[in-house]
Design a protein around this motif. Sequence first.
Motif, PDB file in Angstrom:
ATOM      1  N   LEU A  93      41.190  52.377  30.756  1.00  0.00           N
ATOM      2  CA  LEU A  93      40.535  52.733  32.015  1.00  0.00           C
ATOM      3  C   LEU A  93      39.516  51.699  32.481  1.00  0.00           C
ATOM      4  N   ILE A  94      38.673  51.238  31.561  1.00  0.00           N
ATOM      5  CA  ILE A  94      37.543  50.395  31.977  1.00  0.00           C
ATOM      6  C   ILE A  94      37.493  49.047  31.269  1.00  0.00           C
ATOM      7  N   GLY A  95      38.490  48.772  30.422  1.00  0.00           N
ATOM      8  CA  GLY A  95      38.440  47.564  29.623  1.00  0.00           C
ATOM      9  C   GLY A  95      37.473  47.742  28.461  1.00  0.00           C
ATOM     10  N   THR A  96      37.270  46.696  27.714  1.00  0.00           N
ATOM     11  CA  THR A  96      36.304  46.757  26.611  1.00  0.00           C
ATOM     12  C   THR A  96      34.899  46.791  27.200  1.00  0.00           C
ATOM     13  N   PRO A  97      34.120  47.842  26.905  1.00  0.00           N
ATOM     14  CA  PRO A  97      32.778  47.943  27.503  1.00  0.00           C
ATOM     15  C   PRO A  97      31.924  46.725  27.185  1.00  0.00           C
ATOM     16  N   THR A  98      31.309  46.168  28.203  1.00  0.00           N
ATOM     17  CA  THR A  98      30.444  45.000  28.014  1.00  0.00           C
ATOM     18  C   THR A  98      28.986  45.397  27.843  1.00  0.00           C
ATOM     19  N   GLY A  99      28.697  46.674  27.997  1.00  0.00           N
ATOM     20  CA  GLY A  99      27.339  47.175  27.816  1.00  0.00           C
ATOM     21  C   GLY A  99      27.418  48.617  27.381  1.00  0.00           C
ATOM     22  N   GLN A 100      26.312  49.316  27.486  1.00  0.00           N
ATOM     23  CA  GLN A 100      26.309  50.708  27.069  1.00  0.00           C
ATOM     24  C   GLN A 100      27.059  51.586  28.066  1.00  0.00           C
ATOM     25  N   ILE A 101      27.648  52.663  27.539  1.00  0.00           N
ATOM     26  CA  ILE A 101      28.337  53.614  28.392  1.00  0.00           C
ATOM     27  C   ILE A 101      27.518  54.898  28.445  1.00  0.00           C
ATOM     28  N   ALA A 102      27.554  55.544  29.606  1.00  0.00           N
ATOM     29  CA  ALA A 102      26.800  56.773  29.828  1.00  0.00           C
ATOM     30  C   ALA A 102      27.752  57.964  29.699  1.00  0.00           C
ATOM     31  N   VAL A 103      27.303  59.003  29.024  1.00  0.00           N
ATOM     32  CA  VAL A 103      28.138  60.174  28.796  1.00  0.00           C
ATOM     33  C   VAL A 103      27.438  61.413  29.331  1.00  0.00           C
ATOM     34  N   ALA A 104      28.143  62.177  30.146  1.00  0.00           N
ATOM     35  CA  ALA A 104      27.626  63.458  30.630  1.00  0.00           C
ATOM     36  C   ALA A 104      27.960  64.519  29.589  1.00  0.00           C
ATOM     37  N   VAL A 105      26.940  65.207  29.089  1.00  0.00           N
ATOM     38  CA  VAL A 105      27.129  66.149  27.987  1.00  0.00           C
ATOM     39  C   VAL A 105      26.506  67.489  28.354  1.00  0.00           C
ATOM     40  N   SER A 106      27.346  68.508  28.486  1.00  0.00           N
ATOM     41  CA  SER A 106      26.853  69.841  28.821  1.00  0.00           C
ATOM     42  C   SER A 106      26.441  70.622  27.589  1.00  0.00           C
ATOM     43  N   GLY A 107      27.006  70.259  26.445  1.00  0.00           N
ATOM     44  CA  GLY A 107      26.779  71.015  25.227  1.00  0.00           C
ATOM     45  C   GLY A 107      27.991  71.815  24.800  1.00  0.00           C
TER      46      GLY A 107
END
Length: 314
Positions: A15-29
Amino acid sequence: MSDATDRFRADLTALIGTPTGQIAVAVSGGPDSMALLALAHAVAPTIAATVDHRLRPESAAEAWMVADWCARLGIAHVTLTPPADWAPQSIQADARAMRYVLLTGWAKANGAAALLTAHHADDQAETFLMRAGRGSGVTGLGGVRAVRMEGDVRLARPLLGWRRAELRAVVAAQAVPFIDDPSNADPRFDRVRMRAWLKDAPIDAAAIAQSAVACAEAAEALDTVANLLFVERRREDGWDMTGLPREIRRRLVRRVIRDVRASAPCEGQFGSATSVEGILNALEAGQKATLAGVLASARGEIWRFAPAPPRRSY
């Protein structure tokens, strides 16, 4: 968890290639988003956010649970809340809109390579069937897109090929805590009723999800054609619609209205597909129509679009 991690890494990279920095994750629990958090943390530097809409008494404790787990893993976490004067009218729709405003603002501020959400194949199947029941066209049936831009933020759903049960297996294998949101069992919501129906229906949710992917690809192809025709069919006095199928006309009308609105001040917000359908009907009948501050008129098969005159004030 190595097999699941390798699978997730491949899905994310696609989807996004190899991440070049940090990735953000939405977490509801919930179990899905906690599985996403665990998988993302295993493959890339990760930050996490939980949106507490403050609509339920338990929501603060759920956000705290996520924050506590992130602290154990060394993941930076923040709890985001709506403005104090936020007053949702349609709880699910307004909460979703606010959630994306908060999450994309946070992800952009932190320079994240992408914002990940935990939508999976069962979500996709539910969305497809709900929209089919409302008479949606190919775009709506395309359901949740695997990757798209939300403002300036790249939004990615690397779990669309995963089933709900597989994600629960991930959290079980790693003893990851999670909370089942009681609203996910509330039959007042369309999605909950569809989920209950799918559970016992003689139909494969994964196959439905694949149909949604096919519709999304078809919609993208149609948009590509409309964008090409935007240039090829442009005339000095408008756009030549001669011989174009109705679906292409529909998409070309949307494309032209966006162009007019971008090039000149126009009153009103750009409407939904239903509003576009109304202007399409009017133009095919040779009538004038106004949508989102754009005046459309037809002279035979030549359709013209321009900023609508300002409304008179008395």
